[in-house]
Design a protein around this motif. Structure first.
Motif, short mmCIF file in Angstrom:
data_model
loop_
_atom_site.label_atom_id
_atom_site.label_comp_id
_atom_site.label_asym_id
_atom_site.label_seq_id
_atom_site.Cartn_x
_atom_site.Cartn_y
_atom_site.Cartn_z
N UNK A 96 0.80 -1.22 0.00
CA UNK A 96 0.00 0.00 0.00
C UNK A 96 0.84 1.27 0.00
N UNK A 97 2.12 1.14 0.33
CA UNK A 97 3.05 2.26 0.45
C UNK A 97 2.72 3.16 1.63
N UNK A 98 1.82 2.71 2.50
CA UNK A 98 1.47 3.48 3.69
C UNK A 98 2.59 3.36 4.73
N UNK A 99 2.89 4.43 5.44
CA UNK A 99 3.92 4.36 6.48
C UNK A 99 3.48 3.47 7.64
N UNK A 100 4.45 2.81 8.27
CA UNK A 100 4.17 1.93 9.40
C UNK A 100 4.63 2.61 10.69
N UNK A 101 3.66 2.93 11.54
CA UNK A 101 3.97 3.60 12.80
C UNK A 101 4.51 2.62 13.83
N UNK A 102 5.49 3.07 14.60
CA UNK A 102 6.04 2.32 15.72
C UNK A 102 6.65 0.97 15.31
N UNK A 103 7.23 0.95 14.11
CA UNK A 103 7.99 -0.22 13.69
C UNK A 103 9.39 -0.14 14.30
N UNK A 104 10.03 -1.29 14.46
CA UNK A 104 11.39 -1.35 14.99
C UNK A 104 12.39 -1.30 13.85
N UNK A 113 6.87 -6.44 3.67
CA UNK A 113 5.77 -7.20 3.06
C UNK A 113 5.00 -7.92 4.15
N UNK A 114 3.68 -7.85 4.07
CA UNK A 114 2.83 -8.50 5.06
C UNK A 114 2.93 -10.01 4.94
N UNK A 115 2.91 -10.69 6.08
CA UNK A 115 2.83 -12.15 6.05
C UNK A 115 1.50 -12.62 6.59
N UNK A 116 0.49 -11.74 6.51
CA UNK A 116 -0.84 -12.06 7.01
C UNK A 116 -1.48 -13.18 6.24
N UNK A 117 -2.44 -13.86 6.89
CA UNK A 117 -3.12 -14.99 6.27
C UNK A 117 -4.19 -14.52 5.29
N UNK A 118 -4.35 -15.27 4.22
CA UNK A 118 -5.45 -15.03 3.30
C UNK A 118 -6.74 -15.54 3.94
N UNK A 119 -7.88 -15.01 3.51
CA UNK A 119 -9.17 -15.40 4.06
C UNK A 119 -9.38 -16.89 3.88
N UNK A 137 11.44 -4.22 11.35
CA UNK A 137 10.60 -5.29 11.88
C UNK A 137 9.26 -4.72 12.33
N UNK A 138 8.18 -5.45 12.04
CA UNK A 138 6.85 -5.00 12.44
C UNK A 138 5.97 -6.23 12.57
N UNK A 139 5.12 -6.25 13.61
CA UNK A 139 4.26 -7.41 13.85
C UNK A 139 3.36 -7.66 12.64
N UNK A 140 3.35 -8.91 12.16
CA UNK A 140 2.52 -9.27 11.01
C UNK A 140 3.20 -9.06 9.68
N UNK A 141 4.47 -8.64 9.70
CA UNK A 141 5.22 -8.40 8.46
C UNK A 141 6.54 -9.18 8.49
#
Length: 404
Positions: free
Chosen positions: A23-31, A89-95, A64-68
């Motif tokens: 999405x190119x959106x910024x990620x807040x509070x990433x490490x 890149x997100x490593x979230x699960x597909x539906x 590093x970011x939770x879910x990525x």
């Protein structure tokens, strides 16, 4: 003490932003951190980050970011400011996707991994893995290999040195065949708060003990042409094929081919047993210390420095006694003889994987896989692991409230 001027060396400012790769959106509070250092920050609500002062050198900067998934980029820091964009890149699960959790670790396999990874030194005994369930350990009966990996990070509290180590993306393997240990990842160090001034001074002393004679100390000494001044002596090891082994192999093949049923006489079986005891390779030690130009090459422009030597290298360090828990013979090839110093020593062995290996002023290899460490340096592991921004003689942070 060597390298005490690191704090005053060239430094650069590093800025950047962490974004979602889709999405190119910024990620807040990433490490965001520089691997193998104590330098780590958290992004703002706008996803931006700043490292105001980074010592010159080449680093892996990691996001590093939770879910990525981790994002890693190799950078070289100089005097000029630079900006870095990290896309995760997100490593979230597909539906509808079914998540299969790994089977629990077998206790004996996890204990073996923990022992091999943390090490067997006095300092290693004071290291604790605080999230054992986040590492998956497996043993393959067909390859005789023990492996371990994490999706997130493995956290180790080193109570001997006063560091909390987060080891991201750990890849670990141990071979039962040749007893080789390999591990790789992107670690970051966090300073623990000492409970009082006594512990603060103890951590400083232990860090200096871990540093003295270490591979990092050796590389910094080579870089600055201070091997002898720092207590190191390097000697060439010549490795060659054992002629007795080669002859024995020919005789073995002839004997086995002549008796496919394996009905050997007592004398023939005795010969086979003797041949089994022969080493395929032999090694001899050159007693003369190698001059700096025989182990170090500096590029014509002076900007790159390499380890380069023939055969293998024996490195003896005379500045500190070995750990009392080191039970192996100290250098089966022998010690340097007078006029070398006498007294306690640590003896290690180096082998280049290629013709040469580039390294930096801070005592790090550009590619950690370029050099194989054996003997005493092979014994030192996580218990003696220091960040590359460590400066000998520096103190941990002042004592503060008890840690949670």
């Amino acid at each position: 003490m060597l390298f005490t001027g690191q704090a005053a060396q060239a430094q650069g400012k590093l800025t950047g932003v962490v974004r979602d790769s889709a999405t190119n959106e910024p990620l807040s509070f990433a490490s965001v951190f520089l691997a193998n250092t104590t330098l780590g920050v958290t992004t703002t609500e706008q996803g931006t980050f700043v490292f105001p002062k980074v010592p010159a050198g080449t680093y892996d900067i990691v996001g590093s970011y939770v879910g990525y998934r981790l994002a890693k980029q190799n950078i070289t820091v100089g005097k000029e400011s630079q900006e870095v964009n990290l896309k995760l890149a997100s490593n979230g699960n597909q539906l509808g996707e079914v998540v299969v959790k790994p089977a629990p670790n077998k206790p004996e396999e996890y204990q073996k991994f923990s022992r091999l990874f943390l090490g067997g030194s006095t300092f290693s005994a004071q290291c604790r893995i605080s999230n054992p369930d986040d590492v998956q350990v497996l043993y393959d009966d067909s390859t005789k290999e023990l492996t371990a990996q994490t999706k997130g990070f493995l956290q180790i509290d080193n109570e001997a040195l006063g560091y909390r180590l987060k080891y991201y993306g750990l890849q670990f393997s141990f071979s039962d065949n040749d007893h080789s240990v390999f591990y790789y990842g992107q670690p970051v160090f966090e300073e623990l708060k000492p409970k009082d001034e006594r512990q603060r001074k103890l951590w400083a002393a232990n860090r200096l003990t871990a540093y003295k004679g270490s591979f990092m100390h050796f590389l910094r000494s080579v870089y600055n042409d201070r091997l002898k001044a720092e207590g190191f002596y390097t000697q060439q090891i010549r490795v060659f094929e054992n002629p007795k082994y080669l002859r024995a192999e020919e005789q073995r093949k002839a004997l086995v081919a002549g008796k496919p049923d394996g009905a050997y006489t007592a004398a023939e079986q005795d010969s086979l047993d003797q041949w089994d005891g022969l080493a395929p390779m032999l090694a001899t030690l050159n007693q003369q210390p190698l001059p700096i130009d025989s182990i170090r090459r500096v590029s014509p422009n002076g900007k790159r420095t390499f380890l380069r030597f023939n055969g293998e290298l024996q490195v003896a360090y005379f500045g500190e006694a070995p750990d009392p828990l080191y039970k192996r013979p100290m250098s089966p090839l022998g010690y340097p003889k007078p006029p070398f110093p006498t007294g306690p020593r640590q003896v290690s062995r180096l082998k280049l994987q290629g013709r040469e290996a580039q390294f930096q002023a801070n005592g790090t290899l550009l590619n950690p896989l370029d050099v194989f460490n054996g003997e005493y340096w092979g014994f030192e592991k996580i218990g003696e692991f220091l960040p590359v921004d460590y400066v000998p003689g520096s103190l941990p942070p002042a004592a503060g409230p008890a840690r949670p």
